[in-house]
Enzyme design. Structure first.
Site, PDB file in Angstrom:
ATOM      1  N   LYS A  96      51.504  46.137  39.278  1.00 14.48           N
ATOM      2  CA  LYS A  96      50.482  45.254  39.641  1.00 14.48           C
ATOM      3  C   LYS A  96      49.473  46.366  40.175  1.00 14.48           C
ATOM      4  CE  LYS A  96      51.961  45.020  44.707  1.00 14.48           C
ATOM      5  NZ  LYS A  96      52.320  44.176  45.710  1.00 14.48           N
ATOM      6  N   SER A 136      47.748  35.663  37.678  1.00 17.41           N
ATOM      7  CA  SER A 136      46.856  36.494  38.449  1.00 17.41           C
ATOM      8  C   SER A 136      45.308  35.954  38.174  1.00 17.41           C
ATOM      9  CB  SER A 136      46.638  37.789  38.511  1.00 17.41           C
ATOM     10  OG  SER A 136      45.734  38.378  39.320  1.00 17.41           O
ATOM     11  N   TYR A 160      46.160  45.787  33.476  1.00 19.44           N
ATOM     12  CA  TYR A 160      46.921  45.221  34.259  1.00 19.44           C
ATOM     13  C   TYR A 160      46.617  43.746  34.057  1.00 19.44           C
ATOM     14  CZ  TYR A 160      48.176  42.333  38.368  1.00 19.44           C
ATOM     15  OH  TYR A 160      48.618  41.142  39.233  1.00 19.44           O
ATOM     16  N   LYS A 164      48.754  40.422  31.934  1.00 23.12           N
ATOM     17  CA  LYS A 164      49.073  39.002  32.596  1.00 23.12           C
ATOM     18  C   LYS A 164      48.749  38.012  31.331  1.00 23.12           C
ATOM     19  CE  LYS A 164      50.740  39.754  36.623  1.00 23.12           C
ATOM     20  NZ  LYS A 164      51.936  39.459  36.883  1.00 23.12           N
ATOM     21  N   ASN A 191      43.518  35.794  46.111  1.00 21.65           N
ATOM     22  CA  ASN A 191      44.034  36.853  46.803  1.00 21.65           C
ATOM     23  C   ASN A 191      44.938  36.776  48.179  1.00 21.65           C
ATOM     24  OD1 ASN A 191      41.350  37.722  45.733  1.00 21.65           O
ATOM     25  ND2 ASN A 191      41.500  39.804  46.463  1.00 21.65           N
ATOM     26  N   ARG A 305      32.702  49.589  44.072  1.00 23.60           N
ATOM     27  CA  ARG A 305      34.103  49.999  43.313  1.00 23.60           C
ATOM     28  C   ARG A 305      33.878  49.862  42.125  1.00 23.60           C
ATOM     29  NH1 ARG A 305      39.829  48.076  45.654  1.00 23.60           N
ATOM     30  NH2 ARG A 305      39.069  46.052  45.009  1.00 23.60           N
TER      31      ARG A 305
HETATM   32  C1  UD1 Z   1      42.505  43.343  43.443  1.00 20.71           C
HETATM   33  C2  UD1 Z   1      42.664  43.722  42.210  1.00 20.71           C
HETATM   34  C3  UD1 Z   1      43.604  42.382  41.350  1.00 20.71           C
HETATM   35  C4  UD1 Z   1      44.535  42.107  42.128  1.00 20.71           C
HETATM   36  C5  UD1 Z   1      44.564  41.808  43.517  1.00 20.71           C
HETATM   37  C6  UD1 Z   1      45.856  41.595  44.158  1.00 20.71           C
HETATM   38  C7  UD1 Z   1      41.156  45.097  41.274  1.00 20.71           C
HETATM   39  C8  UD1 Z   1      39.658  45.373  40.584  1.00 20.71           C
HETATM   40  N1  UD1 Z   1      41.397  43.955  41.551  1.00 20.71           N
HETATM   41  O1  UD1 Z   1      41.677  42.244  43.571  1.00 20.71           O
HETATM   42  O2  UD1 Z   1      43.526  42.608  39.988  1.00 20.71           O
HETATM   43  O3  UD1 Z   1      45.098  40.733  41.449  1.00 20.71           O
HETATM   44  O4  UD1 Z   1      43.896  42.861  44.085  1.00 20.71           O
HETATM   45  O5  UD1 Z   1      45.547  41.153  45.541  1.00 20.71           O
HETATM   46  O6  UD1 Z   1      41.297  46.011  41.903  1.00 20.71           O
HETATM   47  N2  UD1 Z   1      37.184  46.216  49.654  1.00 20.71           N
HETATM   48  C9  UD1 Z   1      36.457  47.076  50.382  1.00 20.71           C
HETATM   49  N3  UD1 Z   1      37.384  48.127  50.808  1.00 20.71           N
HETATM   50  C10 UD1 Z   1      38.501  48.684  50.674  1.00 20.71           C
HETATM   51  C11 UD1 Z   1      39.258  47.675  49.527  1.00 20.71           C
HETATM   52  C12 UD1 Z   1      38.685  46.496  49.162  1.00 20.71           C
HETATM   53  O7  UD1 Z   1      35.446  46.697  50.609  1.00 20.71           O
HETATM   54  O8  UD1 Z   1      38.996  49.449  50.933  1.00 20.71           O
HETATM   55  C13 UD1 Z   1      36.601  44.895  48.950  1.00 20.71           C
HETATM   56  C14 UD1 Z   1      36.565  45.048  47.456  1.00 20.71           C
HETATM   57  O9  UD1 Z   1      35.485  45.426  47.052  1.00 20.71           O
HETATM   58  C15 UD1 Z   1      36.681  43.479  47.279  1.00 20.71           C
HETATM   59  C16 UD1 Z   1      37.569  42.888  48.612  1.00 20.71           C
HETATM   60  O10 UD1 Z   1      37.462  43.990  49.377  1.00 20.71           O
HETATM   61  O11 UD1 Z   1      35.461  42.890  47.388  1.00 20.71           O
HETATM   62  C17 UD1 Z   1      38.897  42.456  47.962  1.00 20.71           C
HETATM   63  O12 UD1 Z   1      39.420  43.762  47.336  1.00 20.71           O
HETATM   64  P1  UD1 Z   1      41.003  43.906  47.055  1.00 20.71           P
HETATM   65  O13 UD1 Z   1      41.870  43.409  48.254  1.00 20.71           O
HETATM   66  O14 UD1 Z   1      41.366  45.088  46.437  1.00 20.71           O
HETATM   67  O15 UD1 Z   1      41.223  42.587  45.915  1.00 20.71           O
HETATM   68  P2  UD1 Z   1      40.572  42.303  44.727  1.00 20.71           P
HETATM   69  O16 UD1 Z   1      39.605  43.605  44.364  1.00 20.71           O
HETATM   70  O17 UD1 Z   1      39.907  41.019  44.560  1.00 20.71           O
END
Ligand code: UD1
Length: 350
Positions: A96, A136, A160, A164, A191, A305
């Site tokens: 995942k 997803s 990934y 799916k 999420n 990112r």
């Molecule tokens: C990510 C995956 C998605 C997966 C999901 C599972 C990517 C591009 N997408 O979604 O395929 O199904 O996790 O939960 O990886 N953020 C920060 N700082 C951090 C980490 C994240 O600012 O250290 C922000 C990201 O930019 C985003 C938000 O937090 O806007 C959520 O991020 P994250 O929890 O990684 O989830 P997704 O990117 O939405």
């Protein structure tokens, strides 16, 4: 009714196993433990025993990879012989991590797609044709108008996500065959965050978390120094990305609702978004976490990112109308429960 739960020891899987046991289902888990922890299901049992004051409850656990056809088949044979055949599958097993899928796409296609084909083949052989599949929101990619509906354009942007989509397509083709009657629910998660309110089970990422929520809890606990917020120039109210965070127990309950919904039909295929329909920015998430838990999250702003979308929010109307289900736990509850898990288990299950 006995349910097979491939990947049942993982984050969403273990919370769903708990919800299944509490509703009286019998479960068999097949899990490789490559990205999950042996302790999670023992703890699930502890919660069920404690809450329901029952002693003789168990989970049959097979440690194997779903690509191992013999291991999967053995389980179907066992329960057929016992006169208690596996009636349905809730399928979580798979890799995942988006980042890992870019580095090793063949692994992702092999585990996720070949593993699913293997599972479906064995299910078919033993006349078990009801499956709830862990899909997803990542399959929508980022060129869609919001909120995302089930018929929004499917345009995954990483391996990934493409695995799916491929599995959904395989399930679609399986459903369309002329001879057998399949019941299939593809659940597109937004999420998932938080943890069971007991703080006994939760998310236990291996290594430094990629996802924001476990990162926040580890910064709050002093395990990680600082959270980097990816981007402050997104076209949103406060410049940070917006996501649809859903409590993992609401998601878990959505699986059971989907299973019970399928049982109303002789033959059915349904795609459902499981989200709250509410958008929350990164800064709003951090603020809520700090406020309800009375903690401070050390943070800085970093660049965007690669591969991030600006906003990802579900239209969950179809799930609400079909499933007799709705998310009950708000963002504050997600933050409270996730922090409780972190405090009680500073190193996760380790
Ligand atoms: C990510 C995956 C998605 C997966 C999901 C599972 C990517 C591009 N997408 O979604 O395929 O199904 O996790 O939960 O990886 N953020 C920060 N700082 C951090 C980490 C994240 O600012 O250290 C922000 C990201 O930019 C985003 C938000 O937090 O806007 C959520 O991020 P994250 O929890 O990684 O989830 P997704 O990117 O939405």
């Amino acid at each position: 009714m006995r349910i097979l739960v491939p990947g049942g020891a993982g984050f969403i899987g273990s919370h769903t196993c708990l919800a299944l046991l509490e509703k009286g289902y019998e479960i068999t888990v097949i899990d490789s433990y490559i990205n999950s922890h042996k302790k999670s299901l023992q703890r699930v049992l502890d919660i069920v025993k404690r809450n329901n004051r029952v002693k003789n409850i168990s989970i049959d656990i097979e440690i194997a990879d779903i690509r191992d056809e013999k291991a999967v088949e053995k389980l179907f044979i066992r329960y057929k012989d016992l006169g208690n055949p596996i009636k349905a599958v809730i399928h979580f097993a798979g890799r995942k991590s988006v980042q890992e899928s870019v580095l090793d796409p063949l692994l992702y296609w092999d585990v996720n797609v070949n593993g699913s084909i293997n599972l479906l083949r064995v299910m078919d052989k033993y006349n078990c044709r009801t499956i709830v599949f862990s899909s997803s929101a990542t399959i929508y990619g980022f060129s869609n108008s919001l909120p995302l509906k089930e018929n929004s354009e499917i345009k995954p942007i990483n391996p990934y996500g493409r695995t799916k989509v491929a599995i959904e397509q395989i399930l679609n083709d399986t459903y369309n065959n002329q001879t057998d009657k399949w019941k299939i629910a593809n659940l597109r998660y937004f999420n998932p965050i938080g943890a069971h309110s007991s703080g006994i089970i939760g998310e236990s990422p291996i290594g430094i978390p990629n996802n924001i929520f476990p990162y926040i809890t580890q910064v709050a606990a002093g395990i990680l120094d600082q959270l980097s917020i990816f981007g402050q120039d997104w076209p949103t109210l406060d410049g940070t990305c917006v996501r649809d965070y859903i409590h993992v127990m609401d998601l878990a309950e959505g699986h059971i609702a989907a299973l019970e919904y399928l049982n109303n039909f002789e033959k059915k295929l349904v795609n459902l978004n499981l989200g709250t329909g509410l958008g929350t920015s990164v800064l709003e998430l951090i603020d809520t976490f700090e406020k309800v838990n009375n903690v401070k999250i050390s943070k800085n702003f970093a660049g965007r990112r690669i591969g991030d979308s600006c906003k990802v929010v579900a239209d969950n109307c179809l799930a609400l109308s079909c499933l007799n289900w709705s998310p009950k736990r708000d963002l504050e509850k997600m933050c409270l429960d996730g922090w409780k898990w972190q405090i009680l288990n500073p190193r996760g299950y380790d």
